[in-house]
Write a protein that holds these residues in place. Structure first.
Motif, PDB file in Angstrom:
ATOM      1  N   PRO A 169       0.778  -1.197   0.222  1.00 27.85           N
ATOM      2  CA  PRO A 169      -0.069  -0.027   0.097  1.00 27.85           C
ATOM      3  C   PRO A 169       0.848   1.180   0.078  1.00 27.85           C
ATOM      4  O   PRO A 169       0.525   2.410  -0.685  1.00 27.85           O
ATOM      5  N   GLN A 170       2.133   1.306   0.501  1.00 23.79           N
ATOM      6  CA  GLN A 170       3.003   2.403   0.412  1.00 23.79           C
ATOM      7  C   GLN A 170       3.377   2.559  -0.659  1.00 23.79           C
ATOM      8  O   GLN A 170       3.577   3.913  -1.078  1.00 23.79           O
ATOM      9  N   VAL A 171       3.408   1.664  -1.698  1.00 24.41           N
ATOM     10  CA  VAL A 171       3.842   2.107  -3.071  1.00 24.41           C
ATOM     11  C   VAL A 171       2.696   2.813  -3.793  1.00 24.41           C
ATOM     12  O   VAL A 171       3.091   3.792  -4.554  1.00 24.41           O
ATOM     13  N   ARG A 172       1.593   2.301  -3.747  1.00 21.85           N
ATOM     14  CA  ARG A 172       0.518   2.946  -4.245  1.00 21.85           C
ATOM     15  C   ARG A 172       0.170   4.440  -3.528  1.00 21.85           C
ATOM     16  O   ARG A 172      -0.284   5.151  -4.430  1.00 21.85           O
ATOM     17  N   ALA A 173       0.367   4.498  -2.331  1.00 18.41           N
ATOM     18  CA  ALA A 173       0.305   5.941  -1.980  1.00 18.41           C
ATOM     19  C   ALA A 173       1.539   6.818  -2.606  1.00 18.41           C
ATOM     20  O   ALA A 173       1.207   8.025  -2.726  1.00 18.41           O
ATOM     21  N   SER A 174       2.674   6.382  -2.679  1.00 19.03           N
ATOM     22  CA  SER A 174       3.711   7.041  -3.294  1.00 19.03           C
ATOM     23  C   SER A 174       3.282   7.347  -4.870  1.00 19.03           C
ATOM     24  O   SER A 174       3.253   8.714  -5.093  1.00 19.03           O
ATOM     25  N   LEU A 175       2.644   6.661  -5.559  1.00 15.56           N
ATOM     26  CA  LEU A 175       2.231   6.821  -6.924  1.00 15.56           C
ATOM     27  C   LEU A 175       0.958   7.782  -7.038  1.00 15.56           C
ATOM     28  O   LEU A 175       0.920   8.736  -7.689  1.00 15.56           O
ATOM     29  N   ALA A 176      -0.002   7.523  -5.982  1.00 13.68           N
ATOM     30  CA  ALA A 176      -0.973   8.499  -5.746  1.00 13.68           C
ATOM     31  C   ALA A 176      -0.605   9.975  -5.464  1.00 13.68           C
ATOM     32  O   ALA A 176      -1.327  10.961  -6.303  1.00 13.68           O
ATOM     33  N   ALA A 177       0.279  10.214  -4.805  1.00 14.46           N
ATOM     34  CA  ALA A 177       0.927  11.517  -4.356  1.00 14.46           C
ATOM     35  C   ALA A 177       1.605  12.051  -5.854  1.00 14.46           C
ATOM     36  O   ALA A 177       1.419  13.324  -6.057  1.00 14.46           O
ATOM     37  N   THR A 178       2.243  11.211  -6.459  1.00 15.45           N
ATOM     38  CA  THR A 178       2.907  11.577  -7.741  1.00 15.45           C
ATOM     39  C   THR A 178       1.840  12.070  -8.672  1.00 15.45           C
ATOM     40  O   THR A 178       2.295  13.240  -9.455  1.00 15.45           O
ATOM     41  N   TYR A 179       0.958  11.242  -9.169  1.00 15.06           N
ATOM     42  CA  TYR A 179       0.180  11.659 -10.136  1.00 15.06           C
ATOM     43  C   TYR A 179      -1.134  12.408  -9.667  1.00 15.06           C
ATOM     44  O   TYR A 179      -2.102  12.490 -10.671  1.00 15.06           O
TER      45      TYR A 179
ATOM     46  N   GLU B 223      11.808   2.412  -8.805  1.00 13.43           N
ATOM     47  CA  GLU B 223      12.165   1.568 -10.145  1.00 13.43           C
ATOM     48  C   GLU B 223      11.078   0.911 -10.886  1.00 13.43           C
ATOM     49  O   GLU B 223      11.240   0.628 -12.006  1.00 13.43           O
ATOM     50  N   LEU B 224       9.861   1.030 -10.332  1.00 12.54           N
ATOM     51  CA  LEU B 224       8.462   0.728 -11.117  1.00 12.54           C
ATOM     52  C   LEU B 224       8.539   2.002 -12.233  1.00 12.54           C
ATOM     53  O   LEU B 224       7.906   1.618 -13.343  1.00 12.54           O
ATOM     54  N   LEU B 225       8.870   3.149 -12.004  1.00  8.84           N
ATOM     55  CA  LEU B 225       8.928   4.241 -12.908  1.00  8.84           C
ATOM     56  C   LEU B 225       9.697   4.026 -14.038  1.00  8.84           C
ATOM     57  O   LEU B 225       9.700   4.032 -15.116  1.00  8.84           O
ATOM     58  N   SER B 226      10.854   3.551 -13.407  1.00  7.76           N
ATOM     59  CA  SER B 226      12.142   3.139 -14.508  1.00  7.76           C
ATOM     60  C   SER B 226      11.572   1.887 -15.430  1.00  7.76           C
ATOM     61  O   SER B 226      11.856   1.756 -16.444  1.00  7.76           O
ATOM     62  N   LEU B 227      10.872   0.881 -14.772  1.00 15.63           N
ATOM     63  CA  LEU B 227      10.429   0.030 -15.568  1.00 15.63           C
ATOM     64  C   LEU B 227       9.410   0.374 -16.792  1.00 15.63           C
ATOM     65  O   LEU B 227       9.593  -0.120 -18.075  1.00 15.63           O
ATOM     66  N   ALA B 228       8.455   1.409 -16.175  1.00 16.18           N
ATOM     67  CA  ALA B 228       7.661   1.777 -17.282  1.00 16.18           C
ATOM     68  C   ALA B 228       8.328   2.420 -18.310  1.00 16.18           C
ATOM     69  O   ALA B 228       8.185   2.607 -19.572  1.00 16.18           O
ATOM     70  N   SER B 229       9.459   3.448 -17.809  1.00 12.79           N
ATOM     71  CA  SER B 229      10.213   4.338 -18.894  1.00 12.79           C
ATOM     72  C   SER B 229      10.850   3.453 -19.888  1.00 12.79           C
ATOM     73  O   SER B 229      10.927   3.780 -21.105  1.00 12.79           O
ATOM     74  N   ALA B 230      11.452   2.164 -19.300  1.00  9.98           N
ATOM     75  CA  ALA B 230      12.235   1.226 -20.170  1.00  9.98           C
ATOM     76  C   ALA B 230      11.455   0.624 -21.475  1.00  9.98           C
ATOM     77  O   ALA B 230      11.822   0.360 -22.305  1.00  9.98           O
ATOM     78  N   ARG B 231       9.870   0.395 -20.933  1.00 12.52           N
ATOM     79  CA  ARG B 231       9.071   0.032 -22.104  1.00 12.52           C
ATOM     80  C   ARG B 231       8.547   1.152 -22.791  1.00 12.52           C
ATOM     81  O   ARG B 231       7.559   0.836 -23.736  1.00 12.52           O
ATOM     82  N   GLY B 232       8.710   2.429 -22.539  1.00 12.39           N
ATOM     83  CA  GLY B 232       7.943   3.514 -23.191  1.00 12.39           C
ATOM     84  C   GLY B 232       6.595   3.604 -22.878  1.00 12.39           C
ATOM     85  O   GLY B 232       5.839   3.975 -23.676  1.00 12.39           O
ATOM     86  N   ILE B 233       6.225   3.434 -21.791  1.00 11.98           N
ATOM     87  CA  ILE B 233       4.769   3.348 -21.101  1.00 11.98           C
ATOM     88  C   ILE B 233       4.609   4.714 -20.248  1.00 11.98           C
ATOM     89  O   ILE B 233       5.455   4.666 -19.262  1.00 11.98           O
ATOM     90  N   GLN B 234       3.643   5.578 -20.450  1.00 10.89           N
ATOM     91  CA  GLN B 234       3.393   6.497 -19.576  1.00 10.89           C
ATOM     92  C   GLN B 234       2.160   5.948 -18.472  1.00 10.89           C
ATOM     93  O   GLN B 234       1.266   5.811 -19.032  1.00 10.89           O
ATOM     94  N   LEU B 235       2.542   5.831 -17.356  1.00  9.30           N
ATOM     95  CA  LEU B 235       1.796   5.425 -16.269  1.00  9.30           C
ATOM     96  C   LEU B 235       0.555   6.167 -16.115  1.00  9.30           C
ATOM     97  O   LEU B 235      -0.548   5.587 -16.065  1.00  9.30           O
ATOM     98  N   SER B 236       0.670   7.471 -16.296  1.00  7.35           N
ATOM     99  CA  SER B 236      -0.456   8.368 -16.386  1.00  7.35           C
ATOM    100  C   SER B 236      -1.454   8.256 -17.487  1.00  7.35           C
ATOM    101  O   SER B 236      -2.593   8.704 -17.359  1.00  7.35           O
ATOM    102  N   SER B 237      -1.205   7.703 -18.451  1.00  6.38           N
ATOM    103  CA  SER B 237      -1.830   7.232 -19.739  1.00  6.38           C
ATOM    104  C   SER B 237      -2.992   6.078 -19.461  1.00  6.38           C
ATOM    105  O   SER B 237      -3.716   5.961 -20.408  1.00  6.38           O
ATOM    106  N   LEU B 238      -2.484   5.213 -18.513  1.00  5.20           N
ATOM    107  CA  LEU B 238      -3.003   3.968 -18.301  1.00  5.20           C
ATOM    108  C   LEU B 238      -4.550   4.035 -17.669  1.00  5.20           C
ATOM    109  O   LEU B 238      -4.576   5.167 -16.646  1.00  5.20           O
ATOM    110  N   PRO B 239      -5.479   3.323 -18.109  1.00  6.37           N
ATOM    111  CA  PRO B 239      -6.824   3.449 -17.342  1.00  6.37           C
ATOM    112  C   PRO B 239      -6.761   3.161 -15.717  1.00  6.37           C
ATOM    113  O   PRO B 239      -6.162   2.257 -15.478  1.00  6.37           O
TER     114      PRO B 239
END
Length: 605
Positions: A125-135, A301-317
Motif C-alpha cells: 500500500p505504501q507504493v500505491r500511496a507514493s504513486l497516488a501522490a505523484t500523479y 524502479e517501477l517508474l524506471s520499468l515503465a520508462s524502459a518500455r516506453g509506457i506513460q503510467l499516467s496514460s493507463l486507465p
C-alpha cells in the motif's frame, strides 16, 4: 539505512577498518602464465583487466558493515532491468491450460515449453500511496494503474519477445491482515505463557532485522517470529499455485513492489525459500532452494520499468481489469480471500494512530481492548515524533498494557540500549547488577514495540518516489500549483505529508465509480471486507474479520498439507563477523596485515 541502498551514489572503496568479509581466496586469481622472474619494458607490457569480484546478497547479509558496492549488487540482481530480462527470457505458462488439464479439459492444446513460467506480483500500500501522490490520484486508483501496467492490454505485454504479463497482482494488505491477527495472538501468548521475553519486537522491517542480527544478538529472543507481508505473500502464492497447478515452485516467478531497498535483502534470506516449507528437513541441500520472492523493485524502479518500455503510467486507465483480461485463480477459497468482490466498506477511515507501517502495534492494542470492554487507548508522544507510547487503560484507571513505537535508527539505538542485559559488577564481592549503559531498563515494561528503520515509517522508505523525481516529471504528473507547494527547504517533509495523506485516505465516493459490477477489485488500501461466504458469527477487530482470516489460514494449511507454523513463521540468527574487531597480529593473514599497515599510513588498497 534504507535510503543508503540506492544506485544514486555508488562507492567501491573499502576502508581497511571496514573490510569486506568476502574471503580473499574467492577473489579472481591472476594468470598462472605470468613469469615472476621475467623483466620487460613498459611499452611491451600488456594491460589485463581482471574479472570483477562478485559479492552476493547473502554475503551482504553476513556483513556487519558496508560491503563494497552493496547498492550496485542490489540493483544488478534485483532491479527493473532484471524484471525485463526475465520477461524476455521465459515464455508464459498458460494458467488456463493448467487449470483445464487438472479437470481433464486440456484436449486440443499443446503442452507448454519446459522453461515456461507463471508471473505473479505483489504490491504494498505504501507504493500505491507514493504513486497516488505523484500523479495526483487516490490510492485506490493508483492500485488500478499498477495492475493495468503489469497485467493489462496496454501495459508490459505490449512489448518483448513473449508479450509476457503478470497473471496475478496481489495486494500485500491481505497477507498483512493475517500477520496482524497472528501477531496479536503471539503477543497475548507471550504475556500469558511467557513464551517470549518482554517486549515482543516487530520483525517486518528488514533493515531493523539486519541491524539486530549483526550488532545486537541479545535482541533476537524478543523478535516476533512472524514473516512480513511480503514474505507471507511469497509463500502463499508459490505454495498454493504449485500445488493447485501441479508445477514446481521454480516455475512461478514472483515480483514484489516495495517502498524500500532493504526488502531486496529480505527476499534473499535463506529462511524465505521453499526449502523451509516444502521439506521436513530444511537443512537438506540436495535440491537448490527456490526463493519465495524472486525479485524486489521499489516505487522509483517501477517508474524506471515503465520508462524502459516506453509506457506513460499516467496514460493507463485507472480502473479494474475486465473479466476477459483477468485469469481465474485456481483455488476459489484462496481467490475469495486475495481478491474480494463484495466490498462492504467501513465508514471509518484508516486510523492515523495506526501509523504508516502496517498498524501492527495498533491492532495488538485493539485486540486487547476488544478483550477488555470499556478500556481505552491512551497515546503519549515521546522525545520526538518517531517515539510514541501507548497504554491500554481499564475503566478503573489501571494500565492493562503498555506498548511503544520506535521509528528511525537513532531512536532504535536508544531502545536497544534499554534492552541490553544488565552487567555483573566486576568489583570483588559485589553482588549488585549494573544497569545497562544508556538506559534505565524501562523498555521491558512494554508488551510490544513496533520498530521500523525509516523515520516516519514505511511511507518514507528509501525506494519511494522523492519530491525531486516529481519536479522532474511535472508536465505529466501533478498541476504546477501542487508541485510549487512542496518546493523549498521543507520540500521532502511536505511531500511525505502528501504521501501519508494518500495512504491514510479512505475510498471516496469518486473512487466508487470505478467499480464495475461483478469485477474483482484486488488493489485497495482498505481492510476487512466480507465476501459473502462468512459464517454466522463474525469477529471484527480494528476493521479486520479475524474469523475470515483464521478460516483462510486453516484452508491454506489443509490445501498444501503444511502446518501454519511452517508457512507463516520464520527464524532469525546471529550473524558473526570480524569486521571492526581487533585481531592479534599473529592471527592476521598477510592480506589483513597489509591492509592494517596501509590504513596506518593513510593509504588504501
Amino acid at each position: 539505512m534504507s535510503a543508503i541502498l540506492s544506485a544514486d551514489d555508488l562507492n567501491d572503496f573499502i576502508s581497511p577498518g571496514v573490510a569486506c568479509i568476502k574471503p580473499v581466496e574467492t577473489l579472481p586469481k591472476q594468470d598462472d602464465d605470468v613469469n615472476p622472474y621475467e623483466v620487460t619494458t613498459e611499452d611491451k607490457l600488456q594491460t589485463k583487466n581482471p574479472a570483477p569480484a562478485s559479492i552476493s546478497l547473502t554475503d551482504c547479509l553476513a556483513c556487519s558493515g558496508c560491503v563494497t558496492s552493496a547498492e550496485a549488487v542490489l540493483v544488478s540482481l534485483q532491479s527493473h532491468t532484471e524484471v525485463l530480462n526475465t520477461l524476455e527470457s521465459y515464455p508464459p505458462l498458460d494458467v488456463r491450460y493448467l487449470i483445464n488439464k487438472q479437470i481433464g479439459l486440456a484436449n486440443g492444446h499443446g503442452s507448454p515449453p519446459s522453461n515456461a513460467k507463471v508471473f505473479v506480483a505483489s504490491v504494498s500500500p505504501q507504493v500505491r500511496a507514493s504513486l497516488a501522490a505523484t500523479y495526483g490520484i487516490s490510492e485506490r486508483r493508483a492500485g488500478f494503474m499498477i495492475e493495468q501496467f503489469l497485467s493489462g492490454s496496454q501495459g508490459l505485454r505490449i512489448g518483448g519477445q513473449h508479450n509476457n504479463r503478470f497473471t496475478y497482482v496481489v495486494d500485500t494488505n491481505r497477507a498483512r491482515e493475517a500477520c496482524l491477527v497472528l501477531g496479536a495472538e503471539e503477543v497475548a501468548d507471550s504475556i500469558i505463557a511467557k513464551s517470549k521475553p518482554k517486549p515482543v519486537l516487530t520483525s517486518a522491517c528488514p533493515g531493523w532485522i539486519c541491524y539486530a542480527e549483526k550488532t545486537h544478538p541479545h535482541i533476537l529472543p524478543h523478535l516476533s517470529a512472524l514473516k512480513s507481508p511480503q514474505a507471507l505473500s511469497g509463500t502463499l502464492l508459490k505454495s498454493v499455485l504449485s500445488k493447485t497447478l501441479g508445477i514446481h515452485p521454480s516455475q512461478i516467478w514472483h515480483l514484489a513492489i516495495m517502498p524500500c531497498f532493504d526488502k531486496k535483502l529480505e527476499a534473499s534470506r535463506e529462511e524465505l525459500t521453499d526449502r523451509w516449507w516444502r521439506h521436513s528437513d530444511h537443512t537438506d541441500t540436495s535440491a537448490s532452494p527456490v526463493r519465495d520472492v524472486d525479485c524486489v523493485i521499489t516505487s522509483r524502479e517501477l517508474l524506471s520499468l515503465a520508462s524502459a518500455r516506453g509506457i506513460q503510467l499516467s496514460s493507463l486507465p485507472c480502473r479494474p481489469l475486465s473479466s476477459v483480461e483477468r485469469t481465474p485463480f485456481p483455488d476459489p477459497h484462496v481467490s475469495r480471500f486475495l481478491f474480494p468482490k463484495e466490498r462492504q466498506r467501513h465508514n471509518q477511515e484508516q486510523n492515523v494512530t495506526a501509523g504508516s507501517s502496517g498498524g501492527y502495534l495498533y491492532h495488538i492494542l485493539s485486540t486487547e481492548q476488544w478483550r477488555h470492554p470499556g478500556s481505552t487507548i491512551s497515546v503519549q508522544r515521546g522525545r520526538n515524533a518517531d517515539v510514541v507510547e501507548y497504554s491500554l487503560v481499564a475503566p478503573t484507571g489501571q494500565a492493562l498494557m503498555k506498548c511503544a513505537r520506535y521509528y528511525g535508527f537513532r531512536n532504535i539505538q536508544n531502545l536497544v540500549r534499554k534492552l541490553k542485559p544488565a552487567r555483573q559488577s566486576k568489583l570483588p564481592g559485589a553482588a549488585r547488577r549494573m544497569n545497562p549503559a544508556g538506559g534505565s531498563g524501562s523498555a521491558s515494561d512494554y508488551a510490544y514495540v513496533e520498530v521500523m528503520a525509516c523515520p516516519g515509517g514505511c511511507t518514507n522508505g528509501g525506494g519511494q518516489i522523492k519530491v525531486d523525481d516529481v519536479i522532474e516529471t511535472v508536465p505529466q504528473t501533478r498541476s504546477q500549483d501542487v508541485v510549487n507547494s512542496v518546493v523549498g527547504p521543507q520540500s521532502q517533509k511536505e511531500w511525505l505529508r502528501l504521501v501519508d495523506e494518500a495512504y491514510y485516505s479512505a475510498d471516496s465516493s469518486e473512487d466508487m465509480e470505478t467499480s464495475e459490477e461483478g469485477e474483482d477489485v484486488p488493489m485497495t488500501n482498505g481492510i476487512g471486507y466480507l465476501n459473502g461466504h462468512e459464517k454466522a458469527e463474525q469477529t471484527i477487530i480494528n476493521g479486520i474479520n479475524t474469523t475470515e482470516v483464521h478460516d483462510f489460514l486453516y484452508h491454506w494449511s489443509r490445501l498444501v498439507n503444511i502446518p501454519v507454523s511452517k508457512l507463516a513463521y520464520t527464524t532469525f540468527r546471529e550473524v558473526d563477523s570480524d569486521v571492526g574487531k581487533n585481531k592479534p597480529a599473529s592471527k592476521m593473514s598477510d592480506t589483513e596485515r597489509i591492509a592494517s599497515i596501509a590504513g596506518l599510513s593513510g593509504g588504501g588498497w
